[in-house]
Structures are given as C-alpha cells and as structure tokens.
Scaffold this motif. Structure first.
Motif, mmCIF file in Angstrom:
data_model
loop_
_atom_site.group_PDB
_atom_site.id
_atom_site.type_symbol
_atom_site.label_atom_id
_atom_site.label_comp_id
_atom_site.label_asym_id
_atom_site.label_seq_id
_atom_site.Cartn_x
_atom_site.Cartn_y
_atom_site.Cartn_z
ATOM 1 N N GLU A 69 0.828 -1.201 0.000
ATOM 2 C CA GLU A 69 0.000 0.000 0.000
ATOM 3 C C GLU A 69 0.864 1.253 0.000
ATOM 4 O OE1 GLU A 69 -4.136 -0.274 2.167
ATOM 5 O OE2 GLU A 69 -2.601 -1.129 3.468
ATOM 6 N N CYS A 70 1.908 1.260 0.824
ATOM 7 C CA CYS A 70 2.796 2.427 0.864
ATOM 8 C C CYS A 70 3.472 2.638 -0.489
ATOM 9 C CB CYS A 70 3.842 2.251 1.958
ATOM 10 S SG CYS A 70 3.191 2.420 3.644
ATOM 11 N N ALA A 71 3.895 1.552 -1.125
ATOM 12 C CA ALA A 71 4.515 1.664 -2.446
ATOM 13 C C ALA A 71 3.524 2.220 -3.465
ATOM 14 C CB ALA A 71 5.039 0.303 -2.896
ATOM 15 N N LEU A 72 2.264 1.795 -3.367
ATOM 16 C CA LEU A 72 1.244 2.297 -4.287
ATOM 17 C C LEU A 72 0.984 3.781 -4.051
ATOM 18 C CD1 LEU A 72 -0.674 1.230 -6.540
ATOM 19 C CD2 LEU A 72 -2.444 1.091 -4.773
ATOM 20 N N ILE A 73 1.003 4.214 -2.801
ATOM 21 C CA ILE A 73 0.820 5.644 -2.502
ATOM 22 C C ILE A 73 1.962 6.460 -3.097
ATOM 23 C CG2 ILE A 73 0.844 7.341 -0.626
ATOM 24 C CD1 ILE A 73 -0.673 5.177 1.057
ATOM 25 N N ARG A 74 3.175 5.980 -2.970
ATOM 26 C CA ARG A 74 4.312 6.693 -3.566
ATOM 27 C C ARG A 74 4.198 6.728 -5.089
ATOM 28 N NH1 ARG A 74 6.904 4.068 0.889
ATOM 29 N NH2 ARG A 74 7.441 2.239 -0.374
ATOM 30 N N ALA A 75 3.739 5.629 -5.681
ATOM 31 C CA ALA A 75 3.541 5.602 -7.131
ATOM 32 C C ALA A 75 2.443 6.573 -7.552
ATOM 33 C CB ALA A 75 3.200 4.182 -7.587
ATOM 34 N N ALA A 76 1.385 6.669 -6.745
ATOM 35 C CA ALA A 76 0.306 7.618 -7.048
ATOM 36 C C ALA A 76 0.818 9.049 -6.997
ATOM 37 C CB ALA A 76 -0.842 7.429 -6.052
#
Length: 244
Positions: A69-76
């Motif tokens: 989830e944290c990686a997806l937030i950074r990607a967003a």
C-alpha cells in the motif's frame, strides 16, 4: 473516467459515507477488500484516485499489505493521482511519504471536537463558514507526524495533527486522523464491538478522550448528518484533482 480504488482493511471498516458520496456524484469506484485477500493493485495510474479506509491495526505492524500500500501511494504521488486517507489511511499516507507514525499518549474514541489550526487552509477545504469548533468521530491510538510539504489544518485538544494536505498544484493528497465516513449504523456497530476496549481504557484511567458506548450512540442521527456535511466538502475539494 477511471475508477477510484477504495482499500478496505477489515470487514467492519467499509467505505461508508465515502462510497455513498461517490455514488451520488456519479463517480465510479471499486473496493479492494484486503481483509478478504484481495491483492494490492500494481499500478496507481490505473485509477483516478486512491482512498484508504481505517482499521484496528497499526501501519507499523508486519502485515503483508502495508508495504505494498505504501509503495502504491508513492507511485500515485509520482503519477499525479490524488490520495485520501481516513484514520489508518491518513497514517498510511504519512508513512509512505516519509513521516513517522507512533503510539499516542491517549486514545480518542467517540465524538470529539476539532479546531482549525490553519484557518485559511480550513476555509479552502471546508468552505468559508468554518466554525471555531467542529464535532467529528474518532477511534485511534496512533498518531502521525506531517510528511514533507504537508500542512495541517485541524487539531483536537489531545491530538494536534488531524487533517493535512499535500498540495501538488493540480491535485492534492488529504490525510485525516478522524472518521468522517461514519454512518449511524457504523457508529452503533463500533460502539458495541468496541465496548471492551472502551471499558479497558476507563479502568486504566485513560478516559480523557474516550466516550462510553452510550455517549457515542447519543443523538447519533443528527451528529452523523452534520459530520457527513463536512465530509462532503472535504471529498468535493479532494475530487477536483481526480485524474481522468
């Protein structure tokens, strides 16, 4: 428009009023049931926005979905996709973007007052008639620091950081410590399922910010209606940055 992805962490922390608001606006969304084993999607760019709901766990727990989830937030953030977080969700955004999340000295449970800590920013997100005191719903034991570039605009007497914005120009991320997505049914359900936690905090002498189940359920319909009114303003401002 691409859908908004809503991440649900537990069976009893559904999107509530957030989903109802999206439906009313005609905005498409999909719910990712992490509690039911759904995987975290690999690409933020597949969505118009990301929303992270609450949960009893901590972002510091060694759970299999926290780091994805944290990686997806950074990607967003890199892809220009706005992110919004409720309670645990606000903590996830903070952690993903470089701020620590720690245990707070006291829990906040139930209906608690918030005060504008940045009146100009509060007016931008809540409208020009922001009162000096807003009542919101809380259920948390952790607290977040502010990520780089974030500005906080709401505070409670027990917890300074309650709502922060990371403004990227054409879109913004919104992280909240409180639960503005509550419905009367959710408030009643949580007050029953969390009764032992509430009793434990009272027995331990840590009840400064912890209401009893009876206090939580008092006047739940009008209280929730007012809360959802503020939520609609927050959601509307955040939704201006939805990506295609």
């Amino acid at each position: 428009m691409k859908p908004i992805a809503i991440f649900q962490h537990e069976a009893d922390t559904p999107p509530g009023y957030f989903a109802a608001w999206l439906a009313k606006q005609g905005l498409p969304f999909t719910v990712v049931r992490l509690d039911a084993g759904d995987p975290v999607p690999p690409r933020a760019a597949d969505f118009a926005g990301l929303c992270f709901m609450g949960g009893a766990m901590s972002v510091n727990d060694p759970l299999p979905f926290i780091e994805p989830e944290c990686a997806l937030i950074r990607a967003a953030d890199a892809a220009g996709v706005p992110v919004i977080g409720h309670c645990l969700g606000g903590q996830l955004i903070a952690k993903a973007l470089g701020a620590p999340v720690v245990r707070h000295t006291l829990k906040e449970i139930g209906w608690q007052p918030l005060y504008p800590s940045d009146p100009a920013l509060a007016q931008e997100w809540l409208g020009p008639q922001v009162p000096e005191r807003l009542e919101t719903f809380q259920w948390h034991g952790d607290t977040f620091a502010l990520p780089p570039g974030a500005r906080n605009f709401l505070a409670s007497p027990l917890c300074a950081n309650q709502a922060y914005v990371i403004d990227r120009g054409t879109y913004a991320h919104l992280g909240m410590q409180f639960h503005c997505e509550m419905t009367p049914e959710l408030v009643r359900d949580w007050s029953r399922s969390g009764a032992e936690e509430i009793a434990f905090e009272h027995r331990a002498g840590r009840a400064a910010g912890v209401q009893t189940p009876e206090e939580i359920r008092c006047d739940v319909e009008p209280r929730t209606a007012r809360l959802n009114g503020w939520a609609a303003r927050l959601y509307g401002r955040w939704a201006r940055g939805l990506k295609g």
